[in-house]
Design an enzyme around this catalytic site. Sequence first.
Site, PDB file in Angstrom:
ATOM      1  N   ASP A   1       0.852  -1.181   0.000  1.00  0.00           N
ATOM      2  CA  ASP A   1       0.000   0.000   0.000  1.00  0.00           C
ATOM      3  C   ASP A   1       0.895   1.240   0.000  1.00  0.00           C
ATOM      4  O   ASP A   1       1.842   1.321   0.784  1.00  0.00           O
ATOM      5  CB  ASP A   1      -0.824  -0.007   1.299  1.00  0.00           C
ATOM      6  CG  ASP A   1      -2.294   0.237   1.055  1.00  0.00           C
ATOM      7  OD1 ASP A   1      -2.615   1.315   0.535  1.00  0.00           O
ATOM      8  OD2 ASP A   1      -3.099  -0.640   1.403  1.00  0.00           O
TER       9      ASP A   1
ATOM     10  N   ASP B   1      -3.382   4.493  -2.344  1.00  0.00           N
ATOM     11  CA  ASP B   1      -4.505   4.940  -1.523  1.00  0.00           C
ATOM     12  C   ASP B   1      -5.075   6.259  -2.060  1.00  0.00           C
ATOM     13  O   ASP B   1      -4.319   7.152  -2.451  1.00  0.00           O
ATOM     14  CB  ASP B   1      -3.984   5.143  -0.095  1.00  0.00           C
ATOM     15  CG  ASP B   1      -5.076   5.307   0.925  1.00  0.00           C
ATOM     16  OD1 ASP B   1      -5.890   4.387   1.075  1.00  0.00           O
ATOM     17  OD2 ASP B   1      -5.117   6.376   1.581  1.00  0.00           O
TER      18      ASP B   1
ATOM     19  N   GLU C   1      -6.729   3.096  -6.087  1.00  0.00           N
ATOM     20  CA  GLU C   1      -8.013   3.027  -5.373  1.00  0.00           C
ATOM     21  C   GLU C   1      -8.927   4.090  -5.974  1.00  0.00           C
ATOM     22  O   GLU C   1      -8.775   5.272  -5.701  1.00  0.00           O
ATOM     23  CB  GLU C   1      -7.817   3.278  -3.876  1.00  0.00           C
ATOM     24  CG  GLU C   1      -9.089   3.019  -3.096  1.00  0.00           C
ATOM     25  CD  GLU C   1      -9.134   3.663  -1.702  1.00  0.00           C
ATOM     26  OE1 GLU C   1      -9.967   3.237  -0.896  1.00  0.00           O
ATOM     27  OE2 GLU C   1      -8.374   4.608  -1.440  1.00  0.00           O
TER      28      GLU C   1
ATOM     29  N   HIS D   1     -11.225  -3.711   3.246  1.00  0.00           N
ATOM     30  CA  HIS D   1     -11.242  -3.324   4.662  1.00  0.00           C
ATOM     31  C   HIS D   1     -12.102  -2.088   4.937  1.00  0.00           C
ATOM     32  O   HIS D   1     -12.178  -1.646   6.078  1.00  0.00           O
ATOM     33  CB  HIS D   1      -9.803  -3.068   5.114  1.00  0.00           C
ATOM     34  CG  HIS D   1      -9.159  -1.943   4.350  1.00  0.00           C
ATOM     35  ND1 HIS D   1      -8.969  -1.978   2.987  1.00  0.00           N
ATOM     36  CD2 HIS D   1      -8.712  -0.741   4.749  1.00  0.00           C
ATOM     37  CE1 HIS D   1      -8.418  -0.849   2.600  1.00  0.00           C
ATOM     38  NE2 HIS D   1      -8.243  -0.077   3.641  1.00  0.00           N
ATOM     39  N   ASP D   2     -12.700  -1.528   3.895  1.00  0.00           N
ATOM     40  CA  ASP D   2     -13.541  -0.338   4.083  1.00  0.00           C
ATOM     41  C   ASP D   2     -15.015  -0.621   3.831  1.00  0.00           C
ATOM     42  O   ASP D   2     -15.833   0.297   3.883  1.00  0.00           O
ATOM     43  CB  ASP D   2     -13.104   0.770   3.105  1.00  0.00           C
ATOM     44  CG  ASP D   2     -11.694   1.259   3.375  1.00  0.00           C
ATOM     45  OD1 ASP D   2     -11.276   1.227   4.539  1.00  0.00           O
ATOM     46  OD2 ASP D   2     -11.011   1.672   2.414  1.00  0.00           O
TER      47      ASP D   2
HETATM   48  C1  NOJ Z   1      -8.626   4.600   1.979  1.00  0.00           C
HETATM   49  C2  NOJ Z   1      -8.263   3.426   2.830  1.00  0.00           C
HETATM   50  O1  NOJ Z   1      -8.656   2.257   2.181  1.00  0.00           O
HETATM   51  C3  NOJ Z   1      -8.936   3.638   4.160  1.00  0.00           C
HETATM   52  O2  NOJ Z   1      -8.875   2.500   4.978  1.00  0.00           O
HETATM   53  C4  NOJ Z   1      -8.294   4.818   4.821  1.00  0.00           C
HETATM   54  O3  NOJ Z   1      -8.956   5.100   6.036  1.00  0.00           O
HETATM   55  C5  NOJ Z   1      -8.358   6.055   3.921  1.00  0.00           C
HETATM   56  N1  NOJ Z   1      -8.028   5.765   2.560  1.00  0.00           N
HETATM   57  C6  NOJ Z   1      -7.390   7.099   4.389  1.00  0.00           C
HETATM   58  O4  NOJ Z   1      -6.081   6.689   4.105  1.00  0.00           O
END
Ligand code: NOJ
Length: 535
Positions: free
Chosen positions: A99, A201, A263, A323-324
């Site tokens: 990442d 990210d 992303e 994970h989000d």
């Molecule tokens: C996206 C990431 O996937 C997430 O987990 C994170 O909180 C935010 N970006 C900030 O970096």
Amino acid sequence: MNNFKWWQTGIIYQIYPRSFQDSNNDGIGDIPGIIKRLDYLKEIGIKTIWLSPFYPSPMHDFGYDVSDYRDVHPIFGTMQDFDRLLKKIHEHDMKLIIDLIPNHTSSEHKWFKESRKSSNNPYRDYYIWKDPKSNGKEPNNWLSYFGGAAWEFDKKTEQYYLHQFLKEQPDLNYQNPKVLTEMLKIMDFWLAKGVDGFRVDVICNMWKHPKFPNHPINAKWNGKVPIGKYVLKYTVNQPGTHKIVKAMRKVVDKYSDRVLIGETYLPYEELLEYYGNNDECHMPFNFHLLELKWKASSIKKKVNDYEKILPEGCWPSYALGNHDNKRIASKVGTEKQARIAAMLLLTLRGTPTVYYGDEIAMKNVKIPKNMIQDPPALKQPEIADIVGRDPERTPMQWDKTANAGFSDNGVKTWLPLAKNFKTNNVKSLEANKKSILALFKALAKLRSKNCCLNSGEYKYVPTLQKDIFAFIRFVDDEKLLIILNFGSKKINLDLSKKISGQAKILLSSDMIQKGNVNMSKITILPNLGLVIKIS
Ligand code: NOJ
């Protein structure tokens, strides 16, 4: 084999390192833990591991607040552990993507510590500082994704700094060319070590409109998550972003056979821009399936729209979880549908990214209020159920022992385990030849063995059945028909006018159906998926 690249034909598996395998019994996963589980990943057919952040960090956002881009957080191990991981992954003939978090640092990063010291500090312009409005208020109406304003007032120099996430995650200032140079050097550092690529990210948020105008009101806001109140017109997908991505791609291309993944939560037309002219991301993520309701009609429309719009040479990349976002098994509700989801993801054209635990249908875990850890949920308790991400980050369920084999007995794991871990775990599913894990392995094997699946063409098969999504994957004379029944009724299909030849079931999502198929009457049981070989 064909000329496709490893990142096209192979399955990517996302490891959230806090939650995968604890090796030192502190209740938090770590790098030596991951090393222990490489054989498992190889065994289930994974080609590439994407490792979420492992860098030193005060952990306000669990590692997405980096305080040193060139080291390893002691909680996860040491740089020697990382090097060992990379070496072992390569020995397993696998790849490692890490990442990269270029939009913001931690407020504990040395650049920010310097930056906030004085307005003329050499690092001041590494971040985005603005004067208050004449009434002392924030420079504009931008909000943080995690609640509250995106601006934090710093008493020392009487200016606000921008943070699109937590105030402990100040945004870097890419109008200052030095920042990009620093970030590219960081990429060089890891590429020279041998990592195989990056997942970048919030790649679309790096460049901000240079005039910092107010965002317009979003007329469609549902009144729930505050940031939805505005259309993020001046922070997301600004034209300047592409210059940065192109520079990143150049660094990646200095090394042979590496990959840049972005992303990208964007509408299709904008998402496509991140391929550039084969000089930006190799693959921007297509998250649309993950965001949709689980209905065949919506899913097939989205896939078909993407297939239509994708220019030649642009390779798709799908995910059904991360994970989000809510776990796919919780979203679809039943294990039968989780199996359909696995079959869909592993048979579509494009690289599948699998979130750890989805291969055993791990579900979201309800987190008691006093155990909530995720910052957006802590900061906005009234909408914790909507914004909290702890439920999809619970420890991997390896076996039925006290801590599911994640940590030893008696250790308090950083998030609670799922209640069903005694039955839903790798070990017990491995013992069952018809389990969802067995299905996952069989799909991965089919995918790796059949070029038509890992790199062939896609053709939609219309059926007039709203609950059915059917498509063909083909290359040369290799042809597979995939039929997915999203509904709870048995359906008979007559495809004899569209498809001719002998047909035989290669795999069914219940691992039970077998045998030859008559194209004029294909029976698809409720909640069932089939992979059928046509010859
Ligand atoms: C996206 C990431 O996937 C997430 O987990 C994170 O909180 C935010 N970006 C900030 O970096």
